[in-house]
Design an enzyme around this catalytic site. Sequence first.
Site, PDB file in Angstrom:
ATOM      1  N   CYS A  99       0.841  -1.200   0.000  1.00  0.00           N
ATOM      2  CA  CYS A  99       0.000   0.000   0.000  1.00  0.00           C
ATOM      3  C   CYS A  99       0.876   1.250   0.000  1.00  0.00           C
ATOM      4  CB  CYS A  99      -0.970  -0.016   1.181  1.00  0.00           C
ATOM      5  SG  CYS A  99      -2.334   1.166   0.971  1.00  0.00           S
ATOM      6  N   HIS A 198      -3.482  -4.717   0.719  1.00  0.00           N
ATOM      7  CA  HIS A 198      -2.866  -5.274   1.921  1.00  0.00           C
ATOM      8  C   HIS A 198      -2.992  -6.799   1.915  1.00  0.00           C
ATOM      9  CE1 HIS A 198      -2.022  -1.675   4.470  1.00  0.00           C
ATOM     10  NE2 HIS A 198      -2.897  -1.123   3.645  1.00  0.00           N
ATOM     11  N   GLU A 200      -1.436  -8.898   3.620  1.00  0.00           N
ATOM     12  CA  GLU A 200      -1.304  -9.483   4.964  1.00  0.00           C
ATOM     13  C   GLU A 200      -2.662  -9.746   5.602  1.00  0.00           C
ATOM     14  OE1 GLU A 200      -0.995  -4.991   5.822  1.00  0.00           O
ATOM     15  OE2 GLU A 200      -0.604  -6.395   4.184  1.00  0.00           O
TER      16      GLU A 200
END
Length: 237
Positions: A99, A198, A200
């Site tokens: 990001c 993102h 993650e």
Amino acid sequence: MTRPIIGVTASLRSGWRIFPLVQFNLWLAGARAVRWDVKRAHDLGAVDGVIIGGGDDIGPELYGGKLGLSVRLDPDRDAFEHHLAQRACEQGIPVLGICRGAQMLNVALGGTLDQTAWDSAQAGRPIKTVLPKRRVHLAGTSLLTRICGPAPMLVNALHTQAVKTLGDGLRVAAQDDFGMIQAVERTRDPFALGVQWHPEHLFYAKRQRAIFAALTEAAMAYRRERDQTGAVANEIA
């Protein structure tokens, strides 16, 4: 071989909740994370890869822009990560930008950002969610396509800024339905990839985990080359 070590930058404000997710994804991929921020010492010589993490908007003074609608700025973090991204790329250390990190990778290599990306893309109401609601299309010959496969995929969207003009040696790796750049990558080795979303938060998705696996693989290759170079230097000495 022991797990490669990845230095992960984080915000002082939100790093406490974001870093553990990145750390978990790297552990799944076979790597070990160490947290870096403006108050923690960092040493590129002690890591095998770098993640520039997400968080605050990037100040436009880094790329010759004017202050617009950005309201969450961190000049100290900007300076820290800008220098770090440049040095990592110069030294051939694998880099993944997430990001804000994708934007910083682009800026560090001479690119610019669009501060009002959602308006420019005419994408309607901005999507602000960690859920996979944004569809992205991967460039056919990109490294990202080799990592994740060619099919479009749904990702999350938490950003306000986006890449405008590309940095030196970068190319577009993915765009969304509205043409907004969602991923950039280096056109040649060493490994440098930035994703606007993102991954993650999407650890349950195999294609998102593959991004961390690709960084881990590149970090292991970097470590082997560095160790071999050091061994040869010692023999010569």
